[in-house]
Design an enzyme around this catalytic site. Structure first.
Site, PDB file in Angstrom:
ATOM      1  N   GLU A 766       0.880  -1.174   0.000  1.00 22.01           N
ATOM      2  CA  GLU A 766       0.000   0.000   0.000  1.00 22.01           C
ATOM      3  C   GLU A 766       0.905   1.207   0.000  1.00 22.01           C
ATOM      4  O   GLU A 766       1.713   1.367   0.929  1.00 22.01           O
ATOM      5  CB  GLU A 766      -0.798   0.023   1.297  1.00 22.01           C
ATOM      6  CG  GLU A 766      -2.225  -0.364   1.159  1.00 22.01           C
ATOM      7  CD  GLU A 766      -2.925  -0.173   2.480  1.00 22.01           C
ATOM      8  OE1 GLU A 766      -3.149   0.985   2.861  1.00 22.01           O
ATOM      9  OE2 GLU A 766      -3.190  -1.176   3.140  1.00 22.01           O
ATOM     10  N   CYS A 800      -1.880   8.836   3.851  1.00 20.12           N
ATOM     11  CA  CYS A 800      -1.773   8.574   2.412  1.00 20.12           C
ATOM     12  C   CYS A 800      -3.079   8.910   1.714  1.00 20.12           C
ATOM     13  O   CYS A 800      -3.097   9.228   0.533  1.00 20.12           O
ATOM     14  CB  CYS A 800      -1.310   7.151   2.118  1.00 20.12           C
ATOM     15  SG  CYS A 800      -2.143   5.926   3.088  1.00 20.12           S
TER      16      CYS A 800
END
Ligand code: FAD
Length: 1011
Positions: A766, A800
């Site tokens: 990720e 993020c």
């Protein structure tokens, strides 16, 4: 120093989320009338309803229209959507799109001829929508279906847009008294208002900026002066202020940060503003009532009220009051507390008793926050019971209160009349545009009634209008039921006490408690900081932990990493059900140690407390969610269908030691998420946390061990990626890697894994995102800004998922930027362990230098729009003020800049798709936001966007485990999504076992079952 709490206040505080059974039981006897009184009430209520219904047949106005298009019909909801947005959309193209979007969806035909009311009748509907602008031919006027079909088809035509705007204004006018206070005062002199008193409300919702708060303040001042100068009404009461026109004040309009976390600031800044308005009102003898808003603002509003009420300047004046919401479980204690306050100061308080206007949002927020219960009742009759009990308390404390009973419900009205001792002053209240017929009757009987009279422009009205449409359209609401002739009168006036007493459960079984929201697992426990009974112990613990010396974690080396893998490769892993039990215990332990973890998150990672709480909850959710998946998929083999005479079973099991490498920005949630997933799937885990946050990881590992994860199945190896991480990845015993971090590191790991001989193992990565939000001109600027601030600046932008590029349709850009800058100016940087802090420091010097460098570049190449104030931040510290730059085009940014820097770009409405393409072209694909009221626009973005998580009309951070599985595509990650139903499979290996059951002596089961 705060005063010690009085008993009612302490009881109120303890009742924020009171158990509904207990809360109802405490009130039901108080609300119950003696049988003969109950009969009188029913008779009176019935007479009122019958009168209203008979008049309704004759008048048939907006009420019938609203009932026909109520919220149980798709068309009602569509109309509400148009009403909410159309008047504020600045450009024609977007307005046309909204109209086409909404009108093309409904089955308008079915409303034709069902209702004989003038307004619902097709021709009049057309008239309402078109005003004087479009004259309908006879055929169209008789056929709403044709007319609306044509309308939808021609929605691009300016005349249709104008017609609909006009129609919406008519609808708006139903609920607004006047565009200006002068208009409203003028209208109050008209015959239709002659029987009423008024309380004027300056429309507008919460202020987001100091400028807006200032504007509202001035509007209130002017309104008070105008009302004072207007001396029409009632000199017949004692004191006169009870009979005179008054004003209603919304505290959230007067301060941009009217919220619990900013209590000190609010008390210092907002109290003087309210004080000044109330003193001004006193000079003109204009009664002031503070509106009641969301549950988490109740205590703050009481503190403000108390401070102003107790001031010597108001001594001897009884014109200051407040609204109390009976749907809140704390309401009876609020009344008690207010009675005590009034008696202490020897002057009555005007109390406006309402049921409450934010019920649906209170329920949603409690669920999202994982609260232990609801602040409001969950059954309508329970709210009514609470109202009746509170009304009784107010009536019985005539020395303390001037009761103002705000309701449109005939039964409630009749009960108040029944309980009221003769001669005691009181009044009813209704909203302008609602309950007119009922109160024409009630005032004829000689009871005083005040109209809450909103004043303002159509644009300011919209959120208020939506609340009114919700209220009129809800099939539980009295105004809706009284207008529905198909509901028998006895049902409309049924005694809520009897209904509530007869219910098998006090709480509504259709509304699960927030923690029971998910059928298959427990929702993580949360609390609101404004609920002091819940938050004070946590804050005290946070403060205590904050002053303790921190442990030291020694970095591991490459050899430690290899030893950990050796142990892990020999670990005996418990069966799936046991693993699930262990993870559920871990979730409980994480929650039980939440305060310590929040303190640690603040100290080691700079996380503000609400962000820390969110992270603790997410970590617990991961554990419970993966435990649930482990039981579902790993506990038993899956039987597969095949030919008779054999069995086929698919089994999932762990792959071997999994290496979990996690980042510093979610040092608890992502760390625990990876580890718990790998363990749930049957793997031993070697976890390497980020260099910056080893302490949180160490504490999480302790808790996981304590929950029962064997030491051999979970090892922590803190240390640098270059040595420890590299050794782990390169080791042939590593059977899989889960990584969250930068795209560059993910690539390095991928290459290292590819370079290994031996089995090819799964790699779950990720990585970052260059996340955009697209806002068209149908969006509500205030809502956009609130979501932008949260998305771009929460956790100092170090998520993020954080918003990096805000794309604004050019027509709406100036207003959004204005509010954005005003709201940014209100942010507070500081110690993240203090509740009032919005933004803590960034993670380290390197991050700070990177942000400063990017900001310097933007200073040269873009336009700085705004920057949060950073006064008081120590020199040389790690704070970086959140800021926004306007860039000329999306070309100006092509990499993720991890921190609170927002880039704003404008676009032409026609270029929406191009903007999505440009964002896609950056190569990332993590989160994207859209703000639009037009479903077709949202859909256009959805089909085009390459983004793992698309958020519509909300912020784009804080994905909830199992609800918004999180993870991107392209440069943003490999998938599967964390917290999603497919995640565990990637950590597992699959085996099938086929057994020929016919091998030994034939197919016994087939023969046994044959006829
Ligand atoms: C003069 C005036 C001033 C007002 N000021 C305020 C204010 O400051 N703050 C504010 O919040 N509201 C305020 N209101 C709005 C008011 O809350 C609503 O108009 C009121 O709730 C409607 O009550 P009713 O008795 O007319 O209707 P009813 O139909 O008898 O009751 C509606 C109430 O039941 C509640 N309800 C519906 N379903 C459920 C359920 N399943 N469980 C529990 N409760 C449920 C609704 O939320 C609503 O509160 C004001 C109203 C008036 C008339």
């Amino acid at each position: 120093m705060d005063q010690p709490l009085s008993t009612p206040r302490a009881r109120m505080r303890a009742s924020y989320l009171r158990d509904e059974t207990e809360a109802l039981a405490a009130l039901i006897d108080e609300a119950r009338l003696a049988p003969d009184a109950a009969q009188r009430v029913e008779r009176r209520a019935r007479e009122l309803v019958e009168k209203v219904r008979s008049q309704q047949k004759a008048v048939a106005g907006m009420q019938s229209f609203l009932r026909e298009y109520d919220l149980s019909s798709q068309e009602g909801v569509l109309l509400m959507c148009v009403a909410e947005a159309l008047l504020r959309i600045p450009d024609a193209a977007t307005a046309d799109r909204l109209i086409r979007d909404k009108l093309s969806q409904g089955d308008w035909e079915k409303h034709v001829g069902k209702n004989r009311s003038l307004l619902v009748n097709a021709g009049t509907w057309g008239m309402m929508l078109t005003g004087k602008l479009v004259s309908l031919d006879a055929e169209s006027a008789d056929n709403a279906g044709t007319w609306l079909g044509r309308l939808a088809a021609r929605a691009g035509e300016p005349v249709v847009r104008l017609a609909l705007r006009q129609g919406m204004k008519l609808m708006a006018e139903q609920f607004v008294m006047g565009r200006t206070i002068q208009d409203a005062l003028e209208r109050s002199r008209s015959a239709e208002h002659a029987a009423y008193r008024h309380s004027y409300d300056m429309l507008g919702e919460a202020a987001f900026t100091a400028a807006d708060a200032g504007r509202y303040f001035t509007a209130y001042e002017r309104a008070i002066d105008a009302i004072a100068a207007h001396r029409m009404e009632g000199a017949a009461t004692t004191p006169p202020v009870f009979g005179r026109p008054g004003i209603s004040i919304k505290l959230s309009a007067l301060h941009p940060r009217y919220e619990y976390a900013q209590r000190e600031r609010v008390m210092a800044e907002l109290v003087p503003r309210v004080q000044s308005l109330v003193e001004r009102a006193r000079r003109g003898d204009v009664g002031v009532t503070l509106d009641a808003e969301e549950a988490d603002r109740l205590e703050l509003s009481l503190d403000i009220f108390e401070r102003v009420f107790a001031s010597p300047a108001l001594h001897g004046w009884e014109g200051f009051g407040l609204a109390v919401q009976a749907y809140q479980k704390r309401a009876p204690f609020v009344i008690e507390w207010l009675a005590e306050l009034a008696r202490r100061h020897g002057q009555r308080i005007m109390v406006r008793l309402v049921k409450g206007a934010y019920w649906d949002s209170e329920v949603k927020r409690a669920q999202m926050q994982g609260l232990a219960g609801y602040p409001v009742f969950t059954r309508k009759p329970n709210t009514d019971v609470s109202y009746l009990a509170c009304a009784r308390r107010i009536i019985e404390a005539g020395d303390a209160f001037y009761g103002q009973f705000a309701t449109h419900n005939a039964h409630t009205v009749a009960t108040v009349i029944e309980r009221m001792p003769p001669g005691q002053p009181f009044e009813f209240q209704r909203l302008h545009g609602m309950g007119d017929d009922l109160y024409d009757e009630v005032t004829r009987l000689g009871y005083a009634c005040r109209v809450y009279a909103p004043v303002g422009s159509h644009e300011d009205l919209l959120p208020y209008l939506v609340r009114r449409l919700l209220e009129n359209g809800a099939n539980t609401s009295f105004v809706n039921r009284i207008a529905d002739e198909s509901i028998p009168v006895e049902s409309v006036v049924a005694d809520p006490v009897a209904i509530a007493a007869a219910n098998a459960t006090a709480a509504n079984p259709r509304i699960p408690l927030p923690r029971q929201l998910y059928g298959d697992r427990v929702n993580s426990a949360g609390f609101v900081f404004a609920d002091e009974a819940a938050s004070a112990p946590v804050l005290a613990k946070v403060a205590a932990f904050a002053s303790q010396p921190l442990d030291v974690v020694r970095d591991a080396g490459a050899d430690d990493a290899r030893r950990a893998l050796e142990t892990a490769s020999k670990a005996v892993i418990a069966p799936a059900r046991d693993r699930a039990g262990i993870l559920e215990r871990a979730a409980d332990l994480i929650e039980a140690n939440g305060a310590e973890l929040m303190a640690l998150l603040a100290r080691e990672a700079g996380k503000a407390l609400p962000d820390g709480l969110g992270e603790v909850r997410e970590a617990a959710d991961f554990c419970r969610y993966y435990a649930m998946l482990a039981r579902r998929h790993f506990a038993e083999p899956e039987e597969l269908v095949g030919p008779t005479g054999e069995t086929n079973r698919l089994m999932l099991s762990g792959r071997g030691p999994f290496v979990c490498i996690s980042p510093w920005n979610f040092p608890l949630a992502i760390f625990v998420g990876q580890v718990s997933a790998a363990f749930a799937a049957g793997n031993a885990v070697v976890a390497k946390p980020a260099e910056q946050t080893p302490l949180i990881a160490a504490r999480a590992v302790q808790l996981l061990h304590e929950a029962g994860v064997p030491a051999s199945a979970l090892a922590l190896v803190p240390g640098p990626g270059e040595t420890v991480g590299a050794a782990l990845v390169a080791d042939p015993r590593t059977a899989g890697v889960a990584f969250t971090g930068s795209t560059a590191t993910a690539r390095a790991i991928n290459r290292a894994l590819a370079a290994r001989d031996g089995p090819i193992v799964p790699f779950i990565a990720e990585t970052g995102g260059l996340n955009a939000m697209l806002v068209d001109s149908s969006a509500l600027p205030e809502q956009v800004v609130s979501d932008v601030i949260a998305s771009a600046f929460n956790s100092a932008g170090q998520r993020c998922s954080a918003l990096r590029i805000l794309c604004l349709q050019e027509e709406i850009a100036p207003r959004v930027i204005e509010i954005l800058c005003g709201a940014t100016a209100e942010l507070r940087l500081g110690d993240p362990a203090r509740l009032e802090t919005d933004v803590g420091p960034v993670i380290d010097r390197e991050a700070l230098a990177m942000l400063e460098e990017h900001a310097a570049k933007m200073d040269r190449e873009a336009k700085l729009l705004c920057k949060a104030p950073a006064e008081g931040v120590p020199a040389g510290s790690l704070f970086f003020a959140p800021r926004a730059y306007e860039i000329a085009s999306l070309d100006a940014i092509d990499r993720e800049v991890f921190g609170p820097i927002l880039h704003v770009v404008r676009f032409a409405g026609a270029d929406l798709e191009k903007v999505v393409d440009l964002v896609n072209a950056k190569g990332y694909g993590l989160t994207m936001g859209v703000h639009s009221r037009i479903e077709e626009t949202v859909e256009r973005v959805r089909v085009r966007a390459c983004a793992g998580n698309l958020y519509v009309n909300r912020n784009m951070i804080g994905a909830t485990v199992g609800v918004q599985p999180f993870g991107g595509e392209g440069l943003s990650g490999t998938g599967p999504k964390a917290g999603g139903p497919h995640y565990l499979f990637r950590f597992a290996t699959e085996r099938t076992v086929t057994v020929n059951t016919a091998a030994a002596g034939g197919n016994a089961s087939l023969i046994a079952s044959s006829e």
